[in-house]
Scaffold this motif. Structure first.
Motif, short mmCIF file in Angstrom:
data_model
loop_
_atom_site.label_atom_id
_atom_site.label_comp_id
_atom_site.label_asym_id
_atom_site.label_seq_id
_atom_site.Cartn_x
_atom_site.Cartn_y
_atom_site.Cartn_z
N ILE A 41 -0.45 -6.98 -13.03
CA ILE A 41 -0.81 -5.62 -13.45
C ILE A 41 0.05 -5.21 -14.64
CG2 ILE A 41 -0.60 -3.17 -12.75
CD1 ILE A 41 -1.52 -4.17 -9.92
N GLU A 42 1.34 -5.48 -14.56
CA GLU A 42 2.26 -5.14 -15.64
C GLU A 42 1.85 -5.86 -16.94
OE1 GLU A 42 7.06 -5.05 -16.22
OE2 GLU A 42 6.21 -6.90 -15.41
N TYR A 43 1.56 -7.14 -16.84
CA TYR A 43 1.18 -7.92 -18.02
C TYR A 43 -0.10 -7.35 -18.65
CZ TYR A 43 0.08 -11.71 -21.18
OH TYR A 43 -0.21 -12.42 -22.30
N GLU A 75 -10.96 -6.90 -6.42
CA GLU A 75 -11.37 -6.48 -5.08
C GLU A 75 -10.57 -5.28 -4.60
OE1 GLU A 75 -10.99 -10.06 -2.74
OE2 GLU A 75 -12.81 -10.94 -3.60
N LYS A 76 -9.30 -5.21 -4.99
CA LYS A 76 -8.44 -4.08 -4.61
C LYS A 76 -8.62 -2.88 -5.56
CE LYS A 76 -4.73 -6.64 -2.32
NZ LYS A 76 -3.26 -6.83 -2.22
N ASP A 77 -9.54 -3.00 -6.51
CA ASP A 77 -9.83 -1.97 -7.50
C ASP A 77 -8.60 -1.58 -8.33
OD1 ASP A 77 -11.62 -0.28 -8.86
OD2 ASP A 77 -10.97 1.45 -7.68
N LEU A 78 -7.82 -2.62 -8.70
CA LEU A 78 -6.64 -2.39 -9.54
C LEU A 78 -6.89 -2.77 -10.99
CD1 LEU A 78 -4.01 -3.75 -7.02
CD2 LEU A 78 -4.45 -1.36 -7.58
N ILE A 79 -7.80 -3.73 -11.19
CA ILE A 79 -8.20 -4.12 -12.55
C ILE A 79 -9.72 -4.24 -12.58
CG2 ILE A 79 -6.04 -5.37 -13.00
CD1 ILE A 79 -7.64 -8.02 -12.71
N THR A 96 -7.57 -0.30 -13.83
CA THR A 96 -8.34 0.86 -13.35
C THR A 96 -7.34 2.00 -13.19
OG1 THR A 96 -7.93 0.29 -11.04
CG2 THR A 96 -9.95 -0.62 -12.06
N GLU A 97 -7.82 3.15 -12.80
CA GLU A 97 -6.90 4.29 -12.56
C GLU A 97 -5.88 3.93 -11.47
OE1 GLU A 97 -6.43 7.06 -14.40
OE2 GLU A 97 -7.89 6.04 -15.68
N GLN A 98 -6.35 3.27 -10.40
CA GLN A 98 -5.44 2.87 -9.32
C GLN A 98 -4.43 1.83 -9.82
OE1 GLN A 98 -4.85 4.23 -6.46
NE2 GLN A 98 -3.35 2.71 -5.85
N GLY A 99 -4.87 0.93 -10.69
CA GLY A 99 -3.97 -0.05 -11.29
C GLY A 99 -2.88 0.62 -12.11
N LYS A 100 -3.26 1.69 -12.81
CA LYS A 100 -2.29 2.44 -13.62
C LYS A 100 -1.25 3.13 -12.75
CE LYS A 100 -5.31 3.01 -17.56
NZ LYS A 100 -6.08 3.89 -18.43
#
Length: 157
Positions: A41-43, A75-79, A96-100
């Protein structure tokens, strides 16, 4: 023990201490997410047009492993994945917003740890920083060459 051994042991010891010190707070704040997921996510947040190949190179993982990791993050709606209109072949990722939200938690923790360690870094001169950075870059290039000698091509695995 010679200086070379002292440096290697010193780096390993520093790394292990950092991991140990930061572990509980990271795990508590980022429950349900693995270290690989958070660093992916950071990358993606820090690198425009992240794709499987770039992630694999950065993490020294195979493209297959990165594909599995990014699938989990989707699947986790993070990207989410996207394609550019001029290149329908390549697939890229963005948060995604959740990833942010996860990125921000992780980034804030790093800032907190940086603040904790600030007293040490404030005492280091520019010359000392330059010397350490020069050594790290030189050693990293050497390790890259050794990896290449083994015939390992991270990019194509």
């Amino acid at each position: 023990m010679n200086k070379e051994e002292q440096v290697i042991i010193g780096f390993r010891d520093l790394y292990n201490k950092l991991v140990w010190l930061n572990k509980d707070k990271m795990e508590d704040s980022l429950k349900g997410y693995t270290s690989s997921e958070v660093h992916c996510i950071e990358y993606i947040e820090r690198n425009v047009d992240s794709n499987v190949t770039k992630l694999a190179e950065s993490f020294y993982m195979t493209r297959g492993a990165i594909s599995k990791l990014t699938k989990k993050l989707i699947e986790k709606d993070l990207i989410e994945s996207y394609q550019k209109s001029d290149n329908k072949k390549e697939i890229y990722f963005r948060l995604t917003e959740q990833g942010k939200v996860i990125y921000k938690i992780h980034d804030d923790l790093h800032k907190e740890f940086q603040e904790r360690d600030k007293a040490v870094f404030e005492q280091v001169t520019e010359e000392q920083f330059d010397s350490v950075l020069s050594f790290v870059e030189k050693y990293s290039r050497h390790l890259d060459a050794e990896i290449k000698k083994l015939g390992v091509d991270i990019k194509s695995e």
